[in-house]
Design a protein around this motif. Structure first.
Motif, PDB file in Angstrom:
ATOM      1  N   VAL A  88      28.837  44.583  43.592  1.00  0.00           N
ATOM      2  CA  VAL A  88      27.948  45.055  44.652  1.00  0.00           C
ATOM      3  C   VAL A  88      28.744  45.402  45.898  1.00  0.00           C
ATOM      4  CG1 VAL A  88      26.100  44.357  46.232  1.00  0.00           C
ATOM      5  CG2 VAL A  88      25.947  43.791  43.797  1.00  0.00           C
ATOM      6  N   GLU A  89      29.690  44.541  46.276  1.00  0.00           N
ATOM      7  CA  GLU A  89      30.492  44.788  47.480  1.00  0.00           C
ATOM      8  C   GLU A  89      31.301  46.069  47.363  1.00  0.00           C
ATOM      9  OE1 GLU A  89      32.796  41.251  47.812  1.00  0.00           O
ATOM     10  OE2 GLU A  89      31.258  40.144  48.937  1.00  0.00           O
ATOM     11  N   LEU A  90      31.903  46.283  46.210  1.00  0.00           N
ATOM     12  CA  LEU A  90      32.714  47.479  46.009  1.00  0.00           C
ATOM     13  C   LEU A  90      31.848  48.741  46.105  1.00  0.00           C
ATOM     14  CD1 LEU A  90      34.956  46.233  43.052  1.00  0.00           C
ATOM     15  CD2 LEU A  90      35.765  46.830  45.355  1.00  0.00           C
ATOM     16  N   ALA A  91      30.688  48.697  45.451  1.00  0.00           N
ATOM     17  CA  ALA A  91      29.799  49.854  45.485  1.00  0.00           C
ATOM     18  C   ALA A  91      29.288  50.116  46.900  1.00  0.00           C
ATOM     19  CB  ALA A  91      28.636  49.646  44.521  1.00  0.00           C
ATOM     20  N   LYS A  92      28.919  49.060  47.603  1.00  0.00           N
ATOM     21  CA  LYS A  92      28.396  49.200  48.964  1.00  0.00           C
ATOM     22  C   LYS A  92      29.447  49.755  49.919  1.00  0.00           C
ATOM     23  CE  LYS A  92      24.142  47.362  48.637  1.00  0.00           C
ATOM     24  NZ  LYS A  92      22.897  48.060  49.010  1.00  0.00           N
ATOM     25  N   SER A  93      30.719  49.553  49.583  1.00  0.00           N
ATOM     26  CA  SER A  93      31.798  50.087  50.423  1.00  0.00           C
ATOM     27  C   SER A  93      32.094  51.551  50.113  1.00  0.00           C
ATOM     28  CB  SER A  93      33.069  49.249  50.255  1.00  0.00           C
ATOM     29  OG  SER A  93      33.647  49.445  48.970  1.00  0.00           O
ATOM     30  N   GLY A  94      31.338  52.123  49.171  1.00  0.00           N
ATOM     31  CA  GLY A  94      31.495  53.536  48.848  1.00  0.00           C
ATOM     32  C   GLY A  94      32.444  53.836  47.710  1.00  0.00           C
ATOM     33  N   LYS A  95      32.888  52.805  47.004  1.00  0.00           N
ATOM     34  CA  LYS A  95      33.804  53.007  45.883  1.00  0.00           C
ATOM     35  C   LYS A  95      33.064  53.513  44.650  1.00  0.00           C
ATOM     36  CE  LYS A  95      37.448  51.238  47.996  1.00  0.00           C
ATOM     37  NZ  LYS A  95      38.631  52.060  48.333  1.00  0.00           N
ATOM     38  N   ARG A  96      33.793  54.229  43.829  1.00  0.00           N
ATOM     39  CA  ARG A  96      33.306  54.606  42.496  1.00  0.00           C
ATOM     40  C   ARG A  96      33.815  53.536  41.536  1.00  0.00           C
ATOM     41  NH1 ARG A  96      35.824  60.447  41.928  1.00  0.00           N
ATOM     42  NH2 ARG A  96      37.596  59.231  42.723  1.00  0.00           N
ATOM     43  N   VAL A  97      32.911  52.747  40.990  1.00  0.00           N
ATOM     44  CA  VAL A  97      33.291  51.519  40.285  1.00  0.00           C
ATOM     45  C   VAL A  97      33.029  51.641  38.790  1.00  0.00           C
ATOM     46  CG1 VAL A  97      33.002  49.015  40.177  1.00  0.00           C
ATOM     47  CG2 VAL A  97      32.677  50.216  42.358  1.00  0.00           C
ATOM     48  N   LEU A  98      34.037  51.306  38.001  1.00  0.00           N
ATOM     49  CA  LEU A  98      33.863  51.197  36.555  1.00  0.00           C
ATOM     50  C   LEU A  98      34.018  49.734  36.170  1.00  0.00           C
ATOM     51  CD1 LEU A  98      33.516  52.705  33.805  1.00  0.00           C
ATOM     52  CD2 LEU A  98      36.000  52.568  33.596  1.00  0.00           C
ATOM     53  N   ARG A  99      32.963  49.159  35.649  1.00  0.00           N
ATOM     54  CA  ARG A  99      33.017  47.788  35.130  1.00  0.00           C
ATOM     55  C   ARG A  99      33.248  47.901  33.640  1.00  0.00           C
ATOM     56  NH1 ARG A  99      34.325  43.088  33.904  1.00  0.00           N
ATOM     57  NH2 ARG A  99      32.832  41.366  33.958  1.00  0.00           N
ATOM     58  N   LEU A 100      34.447  47.527  33.207  1.00  0.00           N
ATOM     59  CA  LEU A 100      34.864  47.746  31.820  1.00  0.00           C
ATOM     60  C   LEU A 100      34.858  46.426  31.070  1.00  0.00           C
ATOM     61  CD1 LEU A 100      35.791  50.162  30.086  1.00  0.00           C
ATOM     62  CD2 LEU A 100      38.147  49.560  30.667  1.00  0.00           C
ATOM     63  N   LYS A 101      34.045  46.373  30.009  1.00  0.00           N
ATOM     64  CA  LYS A 101      33.860  45.137  29.262  1.00  0.00           C
ATOM     65  C   LYS A 101      34.242  45.359  27.797  1.00  0.00           C
ATOM     66  CE  LYS A 101      30.193  42.750  30.592  1.00  0.00           C
ATOM     67  NZ  LYS A 101      30.720  41.835  31.615  1.00  0.00           N
ATOM     68  N   GLY A 102      34.831  44.336  27.176  1.00  0.00           N
ATOM     69  CA  GLY A 102      35.159  44.431  25.764  1.00  0.00           C
ATOM     70  C   GLY A 102      33.909  44.588  24.920  1.00  0.00           C
ATOM     71  N   GLY A 103      34.027  45.359  23.828  1.00  0.00           N
ATOM     72  CA  GLY A 103      32.881  45.558  22.945  1.00  0.00           C
ATOM     73  C   GLY A 103      31.801  46.380  23.612  1.00  0.00           C
ATOM     74  N   ASP A 104      30.565  45.888  23.554  1.00  0.00           N
ATOM     75  CA  ASP A 104      29.421  46.536  24.182  1.00  0.00           C
ATOM     76  C   ASP A 104      28.914  45.638  25.304  1.00  0.00           C
ATOM     77  OD1 ASP A 104      27.011  48.684  23.657  1.00  0.00           O
ATOM     78  OD2 ASP A 104      26.252  46.751  24.342  1.00  0.00           O
ATOM     79  N   PRO A 105      28.633  46.191  26.476  1.00  0.00           N
ATOM     80  CA  PRO A 105      28.229  45.335  27.603  1.00  0.00           C
ATOM     81  C   PRO A 105      26.919  44.596  27.396  1.00  0.00           C
ATOM     82  CG  PRO A 105      27.987  47.675  28.164  1.00  0.00           C
ATOM     83  CD  PRO A 105      28.732  47.605  26.869  1.00  0.00           C
ATOM     84  N   PHE A 106      26.068  45.085  26.491  1.00  0.00           N
ATOM     85  CA  PHE A 106      24.771  44.464  26.281  1.00  0.00           C
ATOM     86  C   PHE A 106      24.714  43.604  25.020  1.00  0.00           C
ATOM     87  CE2 PHE A 106      21.597  47.233  28.904  1.00  0.00           C
ATOM     88  CZ  PHE A 106      22.223  46.806  30.068  1.00  0.00           C
TER      89      PHE A 106
END
Length: 276
Positions: A88-106
């Motif tokens: 949330v902090e990164l996005a609110k600061s205007g960054k383009r954020v990729l949250r990369l998770k192993g496998g499938d995030p869901f």
């Protein structure tokens, strides 16, 4: 940077203030989706998990900030709430954020929790599915999750709950009786208790089991065993997590469908051949 342009296809733009929750697949970088690769090459910041292959991170832009947020059992790890707050902090600061998770995030990836935190903070996001280890890892071991004439259903479950113990909310008797194939994530720690519960529920001790460690990686290891011998065989083998455990008659197909070991053997042979 890899050119991923395709005729008649326009890839989405990762905009400032957005978070993309992406699955990196089970390990092999070649199993990464085009949408995830697109995100890697646009992101200002990548927040990645422990099971993401380092070669995947090398596909990011040269100026991209890389932040490790891996959670491994028995080791110091960031709290899930802290990871969500960071996104949330990164996005609110205007960054383009990729949250990369192993496998499938869901799929046992806690991506839903992070997405809900983004919703609460009114941060726009996109979900990019990935190949989950319970499917991709089996395929790389030569084991289909479903096969006509063998099973018409498959159950995916986790071998421990949020407190690190075997999940007691599962109806083990119903699972034992109702699911011809059971694919278990994070099950090695409690495998003795789990196999006992399944056998007490009516599964045969002779039922085939495969344990797949480091799924889809070049150092993938597969232990072929049975439900009754599984716990002892794992202990003797020295295998360590991460691992996928699959129970059911589809494991018997591995003898015919084990394509990866011959492929790796041919690769090794070519590397050893002297240049002419």
């Amino acid at each position: 940077m890899i050119d991923i342009s395709l005729p008649q296809f326009e890839f989405p733009v990762l905009e400032s203030g957005w978070v993309w929750l992406a699955g990196a697949g089970p390990g092999d970088p070649g199993l990464l989706s085009l949408h995830a690769l697109n995100g890697l090459q646009q992101a200002d910041v990548i927040v990645y998990d422990a099971l993401v292959d380092e070669r995947i991170l090398q596909l990011a832009g040269n100026e991209t900030e890389i932040i490790y947020a891996g959670k491994r059992g028995g080791k110091p790890s960031p709290k899930q709430s802290s990871i969500s707050i960071k996104l949330v902090e990164l996005a609110k600061s205007g960054k383009r954020v990729l949250r990369l998770k192993g496998g499938d995030p869901f799929v046992f990836g806690r991506g839903g929790e992070e997405a809900l935190a983004l919703v609460e903070a009114r941060v726009p996001f996109r979900i990019i599915p990935g190949i989950t280890a319970g499917v991709g890892g089996l395929a790389y071991a030569g084991i289909p999750a479903t096969h006509r004439g063998v099973n018409q259903a498959v159950t995916f479950l986790t071998g421990h709950d949020q407190n690190g113990v075997a999940p007691d909310q599962l109806d083990w008797d119903a699972l034992a009786k109702g699911s011809p194939v059971i694919v278990m994530y994070m099950a090695m720690k409690h495998i003795s208790l789990i196999t006992e519960k399944l056998m007490n529920g009516g599964r045969s001790a002779a039922e085939p089991v495969a344990v797949i460690c480091n799924a889809t990686q070049q150092h993938q290891q597969v232990l072929d065993t049975t439900l009754g011998s599984c716990a002892d065989d794992i202990a003797k083998s020295g295998l360590k997590p991460p691992a996928i455990v699959v129970v059911g008659d589809v494991v018997n197909l591995r003898e015919q469908l084990n394509w990866i070991e011959p492929a790796l053997a041919r690769t090794s042979q070519k590397e050893e051949e002297p240049a002419l």
